[in-house]
Design a protein around this motif. Structure first.
Motif, PDB file in Angstrom:
ATOM      1  N   TRP A  90       1.526  -9.449  -1.403  1.00 19.11           N
ATOM      2  CA  TRP A  90       0.888  -9.308  -2.710  1.00 19.11           C
ATOM      3  C   TRP A  90       1.378  -8.057  -3.431  1.00 19.11           C
ATOM      4  CZ3 TRP A  90      -1.480  -4.676  -2.341  1.00 19.11           C
ATOM      5  CH2 TRP A  90      -2.079  -4.314  -1.145  1.00 19.11           C
ATOM      6  N   GLY A  91       2.156  -7.224  -2.769  1.00 24.40           N
ATOM      7  CA  GLY A  91       2.686  -6.005  -3.392  1.00 24.40           C
ATOM      8  C   GLY A  91       4.193  -6.073  -3.524  1.00 24.40           C
ATOM      9  N   GLN A  92       4.694  -6.959  -4.373  1.00 23.56           N
ATOM     10  CA  GLN A  92       6.145  -7.138  -4.524  1.00 23.56           C
ATOM     11  C   GLN A  92       6.815  -5.866  -5.053  1.00 23.56           C
ATOM     12  OE1 GLN A  92       8.198  -9.592  -3.671  1.00 23.56           O
ATOM     13  NE2 GLN A  92       6.554 -10.825  -2.805  1.00 23.56           N
ATOM     14  N   LYS A  93       6.173  -5.199  -5.994  1.00 25.21           N
ATOM     15  CA  LYS A  93       6.755  -3.969  -6.564  1.00 25.21           C
ATOM     16  C   LYS A  93       6.843  -2.877  -5.500  1.00 25.21           C
ATOM     17  CE  LYS A  93       5.614  -4.129 -11.466  1.00 25.21           C
ATOM     18  NZ  LYS A  93       4.836  -3.459 -12.513  1.00 25.21           N
ATOM     19  N   ALA A  94       5.790  -2.753  -4.711  1.00 26.87           N
ATOM     20  CA  ALA A  94       5.766  -1.735  -3.660  1.00 26.87           C
ATOM     21  C   ALA A  94       6.850  -1.990  -2.621  1.00 26.87           C
ATOM     22  CB  ALA A  94       4.398  -1.708  -2.996  1.00 26.87           C
ATOM     23  N   LYS A  95       7.095  -3.267  -2.321  1.00 30.15           N
ATOM     24  CA  LYS A  95       8.159  -3.628  -1.378  1.00 30.15           C
ATOM     25  C   LYS A  95       9.510  -3.171  -1.916  1.00 30.15           C
ATOM     26  CE  LYS A  95       7.141  -7.815   1.170  1.00 30.15           C
ATOM     27  NZ  LYS A  95       7.342  -9.263   1.163  1.00 30.15           N
ATOM     28  N   GLY A  96       9.728  -3.400  -3.206  1.00 27.85           N
ATOM     29  CA  GLY A  96      11.001  -3.051  -3.835  1.00 27.85           C
ATOM     30  C   GLY A  96      11.263  -1.569  -3.892  1.00 27.85           C
ATOM     31  N   ARG A  97      10.203  -0.780  -3.873  1.00 29.81           N
ATOM     32  CA  ARG A  97      10.375   0.680  -3.963  1.00 29.81           C
ATOM     33  C   ARG A  97      10.945   1.276  -2.682  1.00 29.81           C
ATOM     34  NH1 ARG A  97       4.938   0.513  -6.070  1.00 29.81           N
ATOM     35  NH2 ARG A  97       5.079   0.227  -8.319  1.00 29.81           N
ATOM     36  N   ARG A  98      10.721   0.603  -1.546  1.00 32.68           N
ATOM     37  CA  ARG A  98      11.201   1.176  -0.291  1.00 32.68           C
ATOM     38  C   ARG A  98      12.068   0.226   0.520  1.00 32.68           C
ATOM     39  NH1 ARG A  98       5.781   2.776   1.453  1.00 32.68           N
ATOM     40  NH2 ARG A  98       4.454   1.002   1.093  1.00 32.68           N
TER      41      ARG A  98
ATOM     42  N   LYS B 189      -9.093   9.521   9.528  1.00 33.61           N
ATOM     43  CA  LYS B 189      -8.631   8.260  10.130  1.00 33.61           C
ATOM     44  C   LYS B 189      -7.371   8.472  10.953  1.00 33.61           C
ATOM     45  CE  LYS B 189     -10.147   4.873   6.688  1.00 33.61           C
ATOM     46  NZ  LYS B 189      -9.634   3.949   5.660  1.00 33.61           N
ATOM     47  N   GLY B 190      -6.519   9.362  10.481  1.00 25.75           N
ATOM     48  CA  GLY B 190      -5.241   9.611  11.151  1.00 25.75           C
ATOM     49  C   GLY B 190      -4.202   8.556  10.852  1.00 25.75           C
ATOM     50  N   THR B 191      -4.353   7.863   9.721  1.00 24.42           N
ATOM     51  CA  THR B 191      -3.382   6.852   9.323  1.00 24.42           C
ATOM     52  C   THR B 191      -2.988   7.048   7.863  1.00 24.42           C
ATOM     53  OG1 THR B 191      -5.180   5.345   8.801  1.00 24.42           O
ATOM     54  CG2 THR B 191      -4.121   5.041  10.932  1.00 24.42           C
ATOM     55  N   CYS B 192      -1.789   6.594   7.528  1.00 29.41           N
ATOM     56  CA  CYS B 192      -1.320   6.677   6.151  1.00 29.41           C
ATOM     57  C   CYS B 192      -1.665   5.384   5.434  1.00 29.41           C
ATOM     58  CB  CYS B 192       0.185   6.897   6.121  1.00 29.41           C
ATOM     59  SG  CYS B 192       0.853   6.952   4.447  1.00 29.41           S
ATOM     60  N   SER B 193      -2.250   5.503   4.254  1.00 31.33           N
ATOM     61  CA  SER B 193      -2.655   4.323   3.489  1.00 31.33           C
ATOM     62  C   SER B 193      -1.474   3.682   2.779  1.00 31.33           C
ATOM     63  CB  SER B 193      -3.717   4.703   2.463  1.00 31.33           C
ATOM     64  OG  SER B 193      -3.224   5.703   1.596  1.00 31.33           O
ATOM     65  N   SER B 194      -0.331   4.367   2.735  1.00 31.44           N
ATOM     66  CA  SER B 194       0.841   3.831   2.048  1.00 31.44           C
ATOM     67  C   SER B 194       1.813   3.146   3.010  1.00 31.44           C
ATOM     68  CB  SER B 194       1.563   4.939   1.299  1.00 31.44           C
ATOM     69  OG  SER B 194       2.681   4.429   0.638  1.00 31.44           O
ATOM     70  N   CYS B 195       2.202   3.848   4.080  1.00 30.24           N
ATOM     71  CA  CYS B 195       3.211   3.284   4.981  1.00 30.24           C
ATOM     72  C   CYS B 195       2.639   2.852   6.328  1.00 30.24           C
ATOM     73  CB  CYS B 195       4.336   4.283   5.207  1.00 30.24           C
ATOM     74  SG  CYS B 195       3.893   5.709   6.213  1.00 30.24           S
ATOM     75  N   GLY B 196       1.407   3.215   6.631  1.00 29.44           N
ATOM     76  CA  GLY B 196       0.765   2.799   7.870  1.00 29.44           C
ATOM     77  C   GLY B 196       1.050   3.683   9.071  1.00 29.44           C
TER      78      GLY B 196
END
Length: 92
Positions: free
Chosen positions: A49-57, A31-38
């Motif tokens: 919907w990913g409040q925890k993921a937002k807080g990590r970065r 795909k050439g894309t990152c599934s985590s940061c885009g």
């Protein structure tokens, strides 16, 4: 064909590799894309919907080279280029 042990032996192709931006093993090679940061998208991938993921970065998770001195500078009114007045010793 069974779905267990024998199937697991065939898994030796990597679909994801290390991402240049976030460092996670989430960059999809085809795909050439990152599934985590885009990456390579200019904007970082984030969802409400990913409040925890937002807080990590978010702000405050790194070194905060600029922000860590902000509260102290704000308290003093962002003064710059001044010298502290000499304190007079009290005679006892």
């Amino acid at each position: 064909m069974t779905k267990g042990t024998t199937s697991f032996g065939k898994r030796h192709n990597k679909s994801h590799t290390t991402c240049r931006r976030c460092g996670k093993v989430s960059y999809h090679i085809q795909k050439g894309t990152c599934s985590s940061c885009g990456y390579p998208s200019k904007k970082m991938r984030q969802f409400n919907w990913g409040q925890k993921a937002k807080g990590r970065r978010t702000e405050g998770t790194g070194r905060m080279r600029y922000m860590k001195s902000m509260t102290r500078r704000f308290k003093n009114g962002f003064r710059e280029g001044t010298q502290a007045k000499k304190q007079i010793k009290s005679s006892e």
